[in-house]
Design an enzyme around this catalytic site. Structure first.
Site, PDB file in Angstrom:
ATOM      1  N   GLU A 177       0.960  -1.233   0.010  1.00  0.00           N
ATOM      2  CA  GLU A 177       0.021   0.153   0.081  1.00  0.00           C
ATOM      3  C   GLU A 177       0.767   1.237  -0.142  1.00  0.00           C
ATOM      4  N   TYR A 179       3.462   2.015   1.959  1.00  0.00           N
ATOM      5  CA  TYR A 179       4.106   2.508   3.216  1.00  0.00           C
ATOM      6  C   TYR A 179       5.428   2.102   3.514  1.00  0.00           C
ATOM      7  N   ARG A 227       2.359  -9.005   4.186  1.00  0.00           N
ATOM      8  CA  ARG A 227       1.286  -8.153   3.371  1.00  0.00           C
ATOM      9  C   ARG A 227       2.331  -7.554   2.129  1.00  0.00           C
ATOM     10  N   HIS A 265      -1.607   3.689  -1.902  1.00  0.00           N
ATOM     11  CA  HIS A 265      -2.424   4.534  -1.823  1.00  0.00           C
ATOM     12  C   HIS A 265      -2.367   5.912  -2.621  1.00  0.00           C
ATOM     13  N   GLN A 357     -19.018   4.685   2.571  1.00  0.00           N
ATOM     14  CA  GLN A 357     -19.573   5.752   3.260  1.00  0.00           C
ATOM     15  C   GLN A 357     -19.427   6.274   4.456  1.00  0.00           C
TER      16      GLN A 357
HETATM   17  P1  FAD Z   1     -36.910   7.147   0.076  1.00  0.00           P
HETATM   18  O1  FAD Z   1     -35.950   6.142  -0.449  1.00  0.00           O
HETATM   19  O2  FAD Z   1     -37.126   8.240  -0.823  1.00  0.00           O
HETATM   20  O3  FAD Z   1     -38.227   6.220   0.170  1.00  0.00           O
HETATM   21  C1  FAD Z   1     -39.595   6.873   0.531  1.00  0.00           C
HETATM   22  C2  FAD Z   1     -40.538   5.767   0.135  1.00  0.00           C
HETATM   23  O4  FAD Z   1     -42.006   6.359   0.762  1.00  0.00           O
HETATM   24  C3  FAD Z   1     -40.529   5.684  -1.401  1.00  0.00           C
HETATM   25  O5  FAD Z   1     -40.800   4.200  -1.458  1.00  0.00           O
HETATM   26  C4  FAD Z   1     -42.155   6.151  -1.674  1.00  0.00           C
HETATM   27  O6  FAD Z   1     -42.787   5.485  -2.434  1.00  0.00           O
HETATM   28  C5  FAD Z   1     -42.795   5.888  -0.262  1.00  0.00           C
HETATM   29  N1  FAD Z   1     -44.066   7.036   0.082  1.00  0.00           N
HETATM   30  C6  FAD Z   1     -43.791   8.558   0.000  1.00  0.00           C
HETATM   31  N2  FAD Z   1     -45.362   8.835   0.416  1.00  0.00           N
HETATM   32  C7  FAD Z   1     -45.849   7.808   0.548  1.00  0.00           C
HETATM   33  C8  FAD Z   1     -47.306   7.628   0.992  1.00  0.00           C
HETATM   34  N3  FAD Z   1     -48.029   8.816   1.564  1.00  0.00           N
HETATM   35  N4  FAD Z   1     -47.646   6.445   1.081  1.00  0.00           N
HETATM   36  C9  FAD Z   1     -46.909   5.328   0.793  1.00  0.00           C
HETATM   37  N5  FAD Z   1     -45.674   5.490   0.594  1.00  0.00           N
HETATM   38  C10 FAD Z   1     -45.034   6.644   0.450  1.00  0.00           C
HETATM   39  N6  FAD Z   1     -27.288   7.288  -0.987  1.00  0.00           N
HETATM   40  C11 FAD Z   1     -26.263   6.623  -0.590  1.00  0.00           C
HETATM   41  O7  FAD Z   1     -26.113   6.702   0.556  1.00  0.00           O
HETATM   42  N7  FAD Z   1     -25.234   6.259  -1.525  1.00  0.00           N
HETATM   43  C12 FAD Z   1     -25.577   6.529  -2.721  1.00  0.00           C
HETATM   44  O8  FAD Z   1     -24.455   5.894  -3.428  1.00  0.00           O
HETATM   45  C13 FAD Z   1     -26.546   6.708  -3.360  1.00  0.00           C
HETATM   46  N8  FAD Z   1     -26.768   6.848  -4.723  1.00  0.00           N
HETATM   47  C14 FAD Z   1     -27.936   7.444  -5.068  1.00  0.00           C
HETATM   48  C15 FAD Z   1     -28.214   7.410  -6.157  1.00  0.00           C
HETATM   49  C16 FAD Z   1     -29.294   7.920  -6.961  1.00  0.00           C
HETATM   50  C17 FAD Z   1     -29.500   7.945  -8.201  1.00  0.00           C
HETATM   51  C18 FAD Z   1     -30.489   8.333  -6.054  1.00  0.00           C
HETATM   52  C19 FAD Z   1     -31.716   8.605  -6.600  1.00  0.00           C
HETATM   53  C20 FAD Z   1     -30.182   8.181  -4.684  1.00  0.00           C
HETATM   54  C21 FAD Z   1     -28.923   7.596  -4.145  1.00  0.00           C
HETATM   55  N9  FAD Z   1     -28.877   7.592  -2.810  1.00  0.00           N
HETATM   56  C22 FAD Z   1     -27.585   7.136  -2.308  1.00  0.00           C
HETATM   57  C23 FAD Z   1     -29.751   8.450  -1.819  1.00  0.00           C
HETATM   58  C24 FAD Z   1     -30.447   7.442  -1.092  1.00  0.00           C
HETATM   59  O9  FAD Z   1     -31.085   6.226  -2.074  1.00  0.00           O
HETATM   60  C25 FAD Z   1     -31.490   8.267  -0.307  1.00  0.00           C
HETATM   61  O10 FAD Z   1     -30.917   8.953   0.641  1.00  0.00           O
HETATM   62  C26 FAD Z   1     -32.320   7.118   0.386  1.00  0.00           C
HETATM   63  O11 FAD Z   1     -32.987   6.283  -0.377  1.00  0.00           O
HETATM   64  C27 FAD Z   1     -33.415   7.969   1.206  1.00  0.00           C
HETATM   65  O12 FAD Z   1     -34.307   7.086   2.138  1.00  0.00           O
HETATM   66  P2  FAD Z   1     -35.613   7.298   2.720  1.00  0.00           P
HETATM   67  O13 FAD Z   1     -35.906   5.961   3.105  1.00  0.00           O
HETATM   68  O14 FAD Z   1     -35.727   8.351   3.621  1.00  0.00           O
HETATM   69  O15 FAD Z   1     -36.529   7.736   1.430  1.00  0.00           O
HETATM   70  P1  NAP Z   2     -27.167  17.241  -3.830  1.00  0.00           P
HETATM   71  O1  NAP Z   2     -25.875  16.522  -3.623  1.00  0.00           O
HETATM   72  O2  NAP Z   2     -27.487  18.163  -2.613  1.00  0.00           O
HETATM   73  O3  NAP Z   2     -27.203  17.940  -4.970  1.00  0.00           O
HETATM   74  C1  NAP Z   2     -27.789  18.885  -5.739  1.00  0.00           C
HETATM   75  C2  NAP Z   2     -27.255  19.677  -6.826  1.00  0.00           C
HETATM   76  O4  NAP Z   2     -28.496  20.350  -7.226  1.00  0.00           O
HETATM   77  C3  NAP Z   2     -26.142  20.411  -6.463  1.00  0.00           C
HETATM   78  O5  NAP Z   2     -25.218  20.384  -7.716  1.00  0.00           O
HETATM   79  C4  NAP Z   2     -26.578  21.783  -6.523  1.00  0.00           C
HETATM   80  O6  NAP Z   2     -25.477  22.773  -6.877  1.00  0.00           O
HETATM   81  C5  NAP Z   2     -27.969  21.895  -7.259  1.00  0.00           C
HETATM   82  N1  NAP Z   2     -28.844  22.786  -6.926  1.00  0.00           N
HETATM   83  C6  NAP Z   2     -29.512  22.962  -5.734  1.00  0.00           C
HETATM   84  N2  NAP Z   2     -30.584  23.852  -5.755  1.00  0.00           N
HETATM   85  C7  NAP Z   2     -30.651  24.202  -7.021  1.00  0.00           C
HETATM   86  C8  NAP Z   2     -31.494  25.190  -7.721  1.00  0.00           C
HETATM   87  N3  NAP Z   2     -32.671  25.763  -7.172  1.00  0.00           N
HETATM   88  N4  NAP Z   2     -31.474  25.198  -8.920  1.00  0.00           N
HETATM   89  C9  NAP Z   2     -30.596  24.580  -9.743  1.00  0.00           C
HETATM   90  N5  NAP Z   2     -29.852  23.512  -9.116  1.00  0.00           N
HETATM   91  C10 NAP Z   2     -29.590  23.616  -8.020  1.00  0.00           C
HETATM   92  O7  NAP Z   2     -28.082  16.291  -3.972  1.00  0.00           O
HETATM   93  P2  NAP Z   2     -28.633  15.137  -4.876  1.00  0.00           P
HETATM   94  O8  NAP Z   2     -27.632  15.147  -6.174  1.00  0.00           O
HETATM   95  O9  NAP Z   2     -30.131  15.329  -5.290  1.00  0.00           O
HETATM   96  O10 NAP Z   2     -28.355  13.926  -4.116  1.00  0.00           O
HETATM   97  C11 NAP Z   2     -29.340  13.572  -3.017  1.00  0.00           C
HETATM   98  C12 NAP Z   2     -28.557  12.924  -1.935  1.00  0.00           C
HETATM   99  O11 NAP Z   2     -28.369  11.700  -2.523  1.00  0.00           O
HETATM  100  C13 NAP Z   2     -27.356  13.608  -1.831  1.00  0.00           C
HETATM  101  O12 NAP Z   2     -27.463  14.139  -0.386  1.00  0.00           O
HETATM  102  C14 NAP Z   2     -26.158  12.456  -1.623  1.00  0.00           C
HETATM  103  O13 NAP Z   2     -25.529  12.370  -0.731  1.00  0.00           O
HETATM  104  C15 NAP Z   2     -27.121  11.274  -1.913  1.00  0.00           C
HETATM  105  N6  NAP Z   2     -26.375  10.607  -3.035  1.00  0.00           N
HETATM  106  C16 NAP Z   2     -25.171  10.073  -2.647  1.00  0.00           C
HETATM  107  C17 NAP Z   2     -24.491   9.442  -3.551  1.00  0.00           C
HETATM  108  C18 NAP Z   2     -23.069   8.812  -3.036  1.00  0.00           C
HETATM  109  O14 NAP Z   2     -22.424   8.388  -4.053  1.00  0.00           O
HETATM  110  N7  NAP Z   2     -22.791   8.761  -1.997  1.00  0.00           N
HETATM  111  C19 NAP Z   2     -24.854   9.395  -4.889  1.00  0.00           C
HETATM  112  C20 NAP Z   2     -26.021   9.985  -5.421  1.00  0.00           C
HETATM  113  C21 NAP Z   2     -26.720  10.700  -4.224  1.00  0.00           C
HETATM  114  P3  NAP Z   2     -25.812  24.407  -7.063  1.00  0.00           P
HETATM  115  O15 NAP Z   2     -26.491  24.779  -5.796  1.00  0.00           O
HETATM  116  O16 NAP Z   2     -24.363  24.604  -7.054  1.00  0.00           O
HETATM  117  O17 NAP Z   2     -26.337  24.395  -8.366  1.00  0.00           O
HETATM  118 FE1  SF4 Z   3     -18.270   0.473   4.325  1.00  0.00          FE
HETATM  119 FE2  SF4 Z   3     -20.550  -0.693   5.293  1.00  0.00          FE
HETATM  120 FE3  SF4 Z   3     -20.305   0.380   2.963  1.00  0.00          FE
HETATM  121 FE4  SF4 Z   3     -19.166  -1.791   3.330  1.00  0.00          FE
HETATM  122  S1  SF4 Z   3     -21.133  -1.297   3.316  1.00  0.00           S
HETATM  123  S2  SF4 Z   3     -18.026  -0.079   2.363  1.00  0.00           S
HETATM  124  S3  SF4 Z   3     -18.555  -1.656   5.510  1.00  0.00           S
HETATM  125  S4  SF4 Z   3     -20.022   1.455   4.857  1.00  0.00           S
END
Ligand code: FAD
Ligand code: NAP
Ligand code: SF4
Length: 693
Positions: A177, A179, A227, A265, A357
Site C-alpha cells: 500500500e 507504506y 502483506r 494509496h 461511506q
Molecule cells: P426514500 O428512499 O425516498 O423512500 C421513501 C418511500 O416512501 C418511497 O418508496 C415512496 O414511494 C414512499 N412514500 C412516500 N409517500 C408515501 C405515502 N404517502 N404512502 C406510502 N408510501 C409513500 N445514497 C447513498 O447513501 N449512497 C449512494 O451511493 C446513493 N446513490 C444514489 C443514487 C441515486 C440515483 C439516487 C436517486 C439516490 C442515491 N442515494 C444514495 C440516496 C438514497 O437512496 C436516499 O438517501 C435514500 O433512499 C433515502 O431513504 P428514505 O427511506 O428516507 O426515502
Molecule cells: P445534492 O448532492 O445536494 O446536489 C444537488 C445539486 O443541485 C447541487 O449540484 C446543487 O448545486 C444543485 N442545486 C441546488 N439547488 C438548485 C436550484 N434551485 N437550481 C438548480 N440547481 C440547484 O443532492 P442530490 O444530487 O439530489 O443527491 C441527493 C442525496 O443523495 C445527496 O445528499 C447525496 O448524499 C445522496 N447521494 C449519494 C451518492 C453517493 O455516491 N454517496 C450518490 C447519489 C446520491 P448548485 O446549488 O451549486 O447548483
Molecule cells: Fe463500509 Fe459498510 Fe459501505 Fe461496506 S457497506 S463499504 S463496510 S460502509
C-alpha cells in the site's frame, strides 16, 4: 486434514467446501479460509480497548478463521497520525489483553498488524528511505541514516514480541500500500546509495531482514503474515520478477502466510470502491501462486479486494487463485458472515456494498468507522444501538419502504412489535430502486434484496401500492413516517419544454438523446451523467473492460501493472455537460474516498463539467447559461435533453397532516431532513428509532 470446526459450524456437508475448509499451518490450524483483513476503525486509539474487544469478540463468534487488527505502529515516527495506536511496550501489550482474551473466549484467532507509515505519516516526524514527499501528504519525511534503518527494523521485531506478550496469535507485517516497507522497494521512493538502496536485492533487504529477525524473535509457533504489494499501480512500481523475488524470500524467511496488497494509496486506480468489479484482482494472487508452486513453496497465499459474498469467495478458492480470502469491510457489515454462510443462510448476510461511506470516509474525517448497512458496527457496547425484545409489543405503522422505512420496520418487528409497512410504489426500496440502475452501483441491488429479505423474515407485513393518508393510520400505537423526498423544482424559465426530464424519468429508462445537459452536480447529477455516458454497458460487470479502462495490465508486461498506453476508456455513449451554480469544480462534495473516482470516470468519458453558471432559459436550442454573479458570457448549450438533478426536498405532506391532527409521529430519513441525506443517514436514523420504540 479436516479439523474440528468451531462450535456451531457444521462439519459436513458444507455449502462452501473450499471456503469453510480448515487451514493447517503446522503449529496451528485456522478453522476456515476467511481472514478478516486489517481495517482501521478508530477503536484502536486510546488506552481503553474494551470497545475494540467487543468488536472483535462478535466477529470471532461470527466464525472468521483469523482476524487482523487495524494497523499499530511499532514506534512514534511510524505512526500514521499523532496519537495513533502503537505497540512498543509491555504496558501496551497488557492493554491489548482485553482484546485477545475476548477473541480466544469466542473461539477465534487474531493477529496484530504492524504498520509503519513511512512517508505517508501525517506528522512532521515522518521518516522514509529518502527525503521525498508523498503526493498525498503535506509532510516531507526525514531520510533515515543506516542506524535509523536498524532502529526501525528493531522496532518491528519488538512490536511482534510485544504482540505475542499481549496474547496475539500472530502479527501481520504491512509491506504494501505504499507504506514504509514498500517505499524501500521502489527505486522511485528509495534513492539511497548505502546497503539499503541501489539494486533490487539491496532494496528488498529491509523486508527480508524484518521477517527473518521477527521469526527468530517470536519463535516458530507464532503466525507471521507478510502483506506483499503484488501490483503497485504506480509509475516506477516493482516489476513482476522483483515481486516474486521478494515473495519467495519472505516465505523462506519465515512468513506463515502471504497476504495480497493491491495498489499504493497514491495510485490513481480505484481498488476497493463499489465500481471495482468483484474479485477484480484475484488473478494477480493466482500468478503468485503459480510462481510459488514453480519455486516449490507451500506458503499459503491470501487474496483480497472486492470479495463480498460467500459465493465469490468460494469461486476464487475453487479456481485456485489463493488458499485463503481476505474480507475486511464485509465483516464490518455482518459480523456473522461465516456462521451464516456455514448454516446455508447466505441470503441473510448483510452485504457490504463497498460504498466506503461509513467506514473509510469516516476514518478520513477523523470519525469512528461504522457501516451503512449495519449502523451497530463499532458500537457493539452501546445499548442504544443494540435491539432487545420489546417490553410491551405494540402495533406500529411505518409509511414508506425506502431504506429508512424498511430498516425501521424490520428492526421493530424483530423486537416483537406488530408492524405494518406501507408504500405507494409497486416495489419496496424507494430511491434505492434508482441507485441500482446506475452502472457501477450494482451492489445496491444486493442491498435492496437483503433489506427486503430481512423485512420478510422479521414478520413485518408489507403492503405495496398503498398511498397512505392520515385516516389509514387510526388505531396504531405508533406511526413512523419515512416518506422520503421529492425532487426540488429549480424553476428555470421554459422548463416545461419537452426536452426537460427529471433524474427519475431518466433512471426509469425514458429515452434520452445524444447531447445532454445535466442541471446539478451533486451525487445524483454525477450518477445520471455516468448512466448517460455508459449507454447500458457497465464495466463493473466486465473485468477485462474495467482493467483496460483504468490502465491496469499484467504486471509481467509492465512495472507496477500500469499499462504503458494509460487508461483506455471506451467511447462515451453521449455527449454530456454537467453543470452547477456554485463556483469551482463540480464534485467537490462527493465522498471523501470515492469522489475522485467519479470525477476521473466522467473526465475519461469526456463529460464537460462547468461550475459557476446561472440557468437563464430553456428553449428549442437547449439550455441558455451565463457565468458568474455578473451573468456574463451567455452561451447556449445545444442539447437534445436537459436532465434536472437539482437536489431534493422532504416529502412531508403525510407527516404534516398527522401533526395537524395532533397525532404523535416519528419522522425519519428524507422525510425529516433532505439536506445531506443519503442511505447511510436514513438507515442509521431508522435503526436508532426502532431500537427504542
Ligand atoms: P426514500 O428512499 O425516498 O423512500 C421513501 C418511500 O416512501 C418511497 O418508496 C415512496 O414511494 C414512499 N412514500 C412516500 N409517500 C408515501 C405515502 N404517502 N404512502 C406510502 N408510501 C409513500 N445514497 C447513498 O447513501 N449512497 C449512494 O451511493 C446513493 N446513490 C444514489 C443514487 C441515486 C440515483 C439516487 C436517486 C439516490 C442515491 N442515494 C444514495 C440516496 C438514497 O437512496 C436516499 O438517501 C435514500 O433512499 C433515502 O431513504 P428514505 O427511506 O428516507 O426515502
Ligand atoms: P445534492 O448532492 O445536494 O446536489 C444537488 C445539486 O443541485 C447541487 O449540484 C446543487 O448545486 C444543485 N442545486 C441546488 N439547488 C438548485 C436550484 N434551485 N437550481 C438548480 N440547481 C440547484 O443532492 P442530490 O444530487 O439530489 O443527491 C441527493 C442525496 O443523495 C445527496 O445528499 C447525496 O448524499 C445522496 N447521494 C449519494 C451518492 C453517493 O455516491 N454517496 C450518490 C447519489 C446520491 P448548485 O446549488 O451549486 O447548483
Ligand atoms: Fe463500509 Fe459498510 Fe459501505 Fe461496506 S457497506 S463499504 S463496510 S460502509
Amino acid at each position: 486434514m479436516d479439523l474440528p470446526t468451531a462450535p456451531g459450524l457444521p462439519v459436513a456437508p458444507s455449502p462452501y467446501p473450499h471456503l469453510l475448509r480448515p487451514l493447517d499451518l503446522g503449529f496451528t490450524q485456522l478453522r476456515n479460509r476467511v481472514l478478516m483483513g486489517s481495517m482501521h476503525t478508530g477503536l484502536e486509539e486510546g488506552r481503553d480497548l474494551s470497545r475494540l474487544a467487543a468488536f472483535f469478540r462478535e466477529r470471532a463468534e461470527g466464525g472468521a478463521g483469523l482476524m487482523v487488527t487495524g494497523g499499530f505502529s511499532p514506534n512514534l515516527v511510524g505512526q500514521l497520525k499523532p496519537f495513533a495506536g502503537t505497540m512498543a511496550t509491555s504496558a501496551a501489550a497488557r492493554r491489548h489483553q482485553v482484546v485477545t482474551r475476548a477473541v480466544h473466549e469466542a473461539g477465534g484467532k487474531i493477529a496484530l498488524q504492524i504498520l509503519h507509515a513511512g512517508r505517508y505519516a501525517y506528522h512532521p516526524l515522518a521518516v522514509a528511505p529518502s527525503r521525498l514527499r508523498a503526493p498525498i501528504s503535506p509532510f516531507k519525511p526525514l531520510p533515515l541514516s543506516a542506524a535509523g534503518v536498524e532502529r526501525q527494523i528493531r522496532a518491528f521485531v519488538n512490536a511482534a514480541c510485544k504482540a505475542r506478550e499481549g496474547g496475539y496469535d500472530g502479527v501481520e507485517i504491512m509491506g504494501s500500500e505504499g507504506y514504509f516497507i514498500n517505499e524501500f522497494l521502489s527505486a522511485a521512493t528509495n534513492q539511497r546509495s548505502d546497503a539499503w538502496g541501489g539494486d533490487y536485492s539491496q532494496r528488498m533487504r529491509l523486508p527480508v531482514e524484518i521477517v527473518e529477525r521477527t521469526r527468530a524473535a517470536v519463535g516458530p509457533d507464532f503466525i507471521l503474515i507478510f502483506r506483499l504489494s503484488m501490483i503497485d499501480l504506480v509509475p516506477g512500481g516493482s516489476s513482476w520478477d522483483e515481486t516474486v523475488q521478494l515473495g519467495t524470500a519472505v516465505a523462506r524467511g519465515g512468513a506463515s502466510l502471504i497476504n495480497t496488497g493491491i495498489g499504493w494509496h497514491e495510485a490513481r486506480v480505484p481498488t476497493i470502491a463499489t465500481s471495482v468489479p468483484r474479485a477484480a484482482f484475484t488473478w494477480v494472487t493466482q500468478k503468485m501462486k503459480a510462481a510459488f508452486s514453480a519455486a516449490g513453496l507451500a506458503t499459503p497465499l491470501i487474496t483480497s479486494n472486492r470479495i463480498n459474498t460467500p459465493e465469490v469467495a468460494e469461486q476464487v478458492l475453487a479456481d485456485g487463485c489463493a488458499d485463503m480470502v481476505s474480507m475486511a469491510r464485509p465483516l464490518l457489515a455482518d459480523a456473522h458472515f461465516v456462521r451464516k454462510a456455514a448454516a446455508g443462510r447466505a441470503a441473510d448476510i448483510a452485504p457490504c456494498i463497498a460504498c466506503n461511506q461509513a467506514c473509510l470516509d469516516h476514518i478520513f474525517q477523523n470519525q469512528l468507522a461504522s457501516c451503512l448497512v449495519n449502523p451497530r458496527a463499532c458500537h457493539e457496547t452501546l445499548p442504544e444501538m443494540t435491539p432487545r425484545p420489546a417490553a410491551q409489543p405494540r402495533r406500529i405503522a411505518v409509511v414508506g419502504a425506502g431504506p429508512a422505512g424498511l430498516t425501521a420496520a424490520a428492526v421493530a418487528a424483530e423486537r416483537g412489535h406488530q408492524v405494518d409497512l406501507f408504500d405507494a410504489a409497486s416495489q419496496p426500496g424507494g430511491q434505492l430502486q434508482l441507485a441500482r440502475q446506475v452502472p457501477g452501483k450494482e451492489e445496491f441491488d444486493g442491498l435492496l434484496h437483503w433489506l427486503a429479505r430481512r423485512l420478510e423474515t422479521s414478520g413485518a407485513r408489507l403492503q405495496l401500492n398503498r398511498r397512505v393518508t392520515p385516516d389509514d393510520l387510526a388505531g396504531y400505537d405508533a406511526v413512523v413516517v419515512a416518506t422520503g423526498v421529492r425532487p426540488r423544482d429549480p424553476q428555470i424559465p421554459g422548463q416545461d419544454h419537452p426536452k426537460v426530464l427529471s433524474y427519475i424519468d431518466v433512471l426509469h429508462g425514458h429515452p434520452v438523446g445524444q447531447r445532454v445537459a445535466v442541471v446539478g452536480a451533486g451525487g445524483i447529477g454525477f450518477d445520471v451523467a455516468e448512466y448517460l455516458v455508459a449507454g447500458g454497458h457497465s464495466s463493473t460487470l466486465d473485468r477485462a473492460a474495467w482493467l483496460a479502462e483504468w490502465g491496469v495490465t499484467d504486471p509481467t508486461q509492465a512495472r507496477g501493472g500500469l499499462a504503458p498506453q494509460g487508461p483506455q476508456p471506451g467511447a462515451p455513449a453521449r455527449q454530456v455537460t454537467l453543470l452547477q451554480r456554485k463556483p469551482g469544480k463540480p464534485g467537490a462534495g462527493l465522498g471523501k474516498t470515492t469522489g475522485w473516482i467519479h470525477r476521473a470516470a466522467l473526465k475519461m468519458k469526456q463529460v464537460r463539467m462547468i461550475g459557476g453558471v446561472n440557468y437563464e432559459r430553456i428553449g428549442d436550442e437547449g439550455l441558455l447559461i451565463t457565468h458568474g454573479p455578473k451573468r456574463e458570457d451567455p452561451t447556449w448549450i445545444a442539447c437534445d435533453h436537459i436532465v434536472l438533478c437539482a437536489g431534493q426536498l422532504p416529502q412531508r405532506e403525510l407527516a404534516d397532516a398527522l401533526q395537524a391532527r395532533g397525532m404523535a409521529v416519528h419522522i425519519i430519513g428524507g422525510a425529516r431532513e433532505a439536506g445531506e441525506l443519503d442511505a447511510k443517514r436514513a438507515i442509521d436514523e431508522a435503526w436508532r428509532l426502532a431500537v427504542m420504540l
